[in-house]
Design a protein around this motif. Sequence first.
Motif, PDB file in Angstrom:
ATOM      1  N   GLY A  30       0.825  -1.211   0.000  1.00  0.00           N
ATOM      2  CA  GLY A  30       0.000   0.000   0.000  1.00  0.00           C
ATOM      3  C   GLY A  30       0.857   1.258   0.000  1.00  0.00           C
ATOM      4  O   GLY A  30       2.091   1.210  -0.109  1.00  0.00           O
ATOM      5  N   PHE A  31       0.191   2.381   0.148  1.00  0.00           N
ATOM      6  CA  PHE A  31       0.796   3.719   0.066  1.00  0.00           C
ATOM      7  C   PHE A  31       0.856   4.339   1.450  1.00  0.00           C
ATOM      8  O   PHE A  31      -0.159   4.283   2.166  1.00  0.00           O
ATOM      9  N   LEU A  96      -2.868  -4.679  -1.033  1.00  0.00           N
ATOM     10  CA  LEU A  96      -3.499  -3.923   0.054  1.00  0.00           C
ATOM     11  C   LEU A  96      -3.689  -2.476  -0.367  1.00  0.00           C
ATOM     12  O   LEU A  96      -2.726  -1.818  -0.788  1.00  0.00           O
ATOM     13  N   SER A  97      -4.904  -2.008  -0.242  1.00  0.00           N
ATOM     14  CA  SER A  97      -5.272  -0.606  -0.471  1.00  0.00           C
ATOM     15  C   SER A  97      -4.805  -0.134  -1.845  1.00  0.00           C
ATOM     16  O   SER A  97      -5.381  -0.546  -2.844  1.00  0.00           O
ATOM     17  N   MET A  98      -3.729   0.674  -1.962  1.00  0.00           N
ATOM     18  CA  MET A  98      -3.261   1.032  -3.303  1.00  0.00           C
ATOM     19  C   MET A  98      -2.911  -0.239  -4.077  1.00  0.00           C
ATOM     20  O   MET A  98      -3.120  -0.305  -5.299  1.00  0.00           O
ATOM     21  N   TYR A 101      -5.992  -1.206  -5.681  1.00  0.00           N
ATOM     22  CA  TYR A 101      -6.304  -0.397  -6.877  1.00  0.00           C
ATOM     23  C   TYR A 101      -5.510  -0.930  -8.077  1.00  0.00           C
ATOM     24  O   TYR A 101      -5.980  -0.930  -9.207  1.00  0.00           O
ATOM     25  N   ARG A 135      -5.147  14.917  -2.376  1.00  0.00           N
ATOM     26  CA  ARG A 135      -4.020  14.093  -2.848  1.00  0.00           C
ATOM     27  C   ARG A 135      -3.009  14.967  -3.607  1.00  0.00           C
ATOM     28  O   ARG A 135      -1.797  14.820  -3.442  1.00  0.00           O
ATOM     29  N   MET A 193      -3.038   7.882  -7.932  1.00  0.00           N
ATOM     30  CA  MET A 193      -4.281   7.473  -7.247  1.00  0.00           C
ATOM     31  C   MET A 193      -5.394   8.499  -7.490  1.00  0.00           C
ATOM     32  O   MET A 193      -6.564   8.129  -7.612  1.00  0.00           O
ATOM     33  N   ILE A 220     -10.409   3.622   6.625  1.00  0.00           N
ATOM     34  CA  ILE A 220     -10.123   4.120   5.266  1.00  0.00           C
ATOM     35  C   ILE A 220     -10.940   3.335   4.238  1.00  0.00           C
ATOM     36  O   ILE A 220     -11.535   3.911   3.326  1.00  0.00           O
ATOM     37  N   HIS A 246      -6.550  -0.668   8.991  1.00  0.00           N
ATOM     38  CA  HIS A 246      -6.271  -0.711   7.554  1.00  0.00           C
ATOM     39  C   HIS A 246      -5.100  -1.644   7.223  1.00  0.00           C
ATOM     40  O   HIS A 246      -4.966  -2.108   6.103  1.00  0.00           O
TER      41      HIS A 246
HETATM   42  C1  MLT Z   1      -3.035   2.847   1.102  1.00  0.00           C
HETATM   43  O1  MLT Z   1      -2.975   2.287   2.209  1.00  0.00           O
HETATM   44  O2  MLT Z   1      -2.498   2.350   0.093  1.00  0.00           O
HETATM   45  C2  MLT Z   1      -3.737   4.180   0.995  1.00  0.00           C
HETATM   46  O3  MLT Z   1      -4.548   4.360   2.106  1.00  0.00           O
HETATM   47  C3  MLT Z   1      -4.521   4.263  -0.268  1.00  0.00           C
HETATM   48  C4  MLT Z   1      -5.187   5.602  -0.455  1.00  0.00           C
HETATM   49  O4  MLT Z   1      -4.601   6.632  -0.116  1.00  0.00           O
HETATM   50  O5  MLT Z   1      -6.311   5.613  -0.997  1.00  0.00           O
END
Ligand code: MLT
Length: 265
Positions: A30-31, A96-98, A101, A135, A193, A220, A246
Amino acid sequence: MGMREINIGDIDMSVSVTGQGRKPLLFVHGFPLDHTMWVEQAAGLAATHRLIIPNLRGFGDSGVTLGTVTMEQFADDLATLLDRLEITEPITLCGLSMGGYIAWQFWRRHADRLGRLILCDTRAATDTEEVRRARLIMAEQVISQGVEAATAPMLEKLVAPSTLAGKPDIISALKQMMIHNPPEGVAAAQRGMAERPDVSGWLGKIDVPTLVVCGEDDGISPPEEMHEIAAAMPQATFVCLADAGHMSPLENADDFNDAVREFLG
Ligand code: MLT
């Protein structure tokens, strides 16, 4: 984790490749984190699976590109990495998360390489205009003020209150991941993102076996929203983990790894 540098064209990616077994598992962080967020999975799953755990473009010791790195670009990087590692069998992608995506884009662009999905603490919806603007502001702050100052406010949102109060090692590990990332890489992913599409309309078509995992205190990507994602996918199972926010793979690694083992069979 021992790291290798693998050239994927315009950059070198740093990646850990470990473990035994026929079923490759690709972990996507993730990010604004790095490969070390999967430390508990590397320890717990290497006896039974081949684990590929990269730092994404712009993170950890992987090469950085300026501007914007889209989720599509990250997905294509992962497909090239698999080519370079000569992994031709369908993989399980765990993001995970990003990383989630990116998983949506990997499914759309490289479906032939995907056997299963594990989606952790992620979203299918895009951002509101307010979040999108925030962002872009954060991307500028990361460059002007440094990663530490710009990302510090995120830290406590990443974990459950019980982790914040009682698991200082996890907090310190997350801080280390954040501050060691190059500002340009963090900014580029944040801009990427902000551009990502809403993929809610894809869910009904993603027919690979899927495990959807969410920490019960994830603010989140909350459990209700992740439950809806699983319900919309034809072959998905939803698991909600106690004592986790998260960062469920780190915060409740034992239950997370058990859920993955059961899913992979
Ligand atoms: C993450 O954990 O990757 C971030 O929360 C993703 C986001 O900023 O949407």
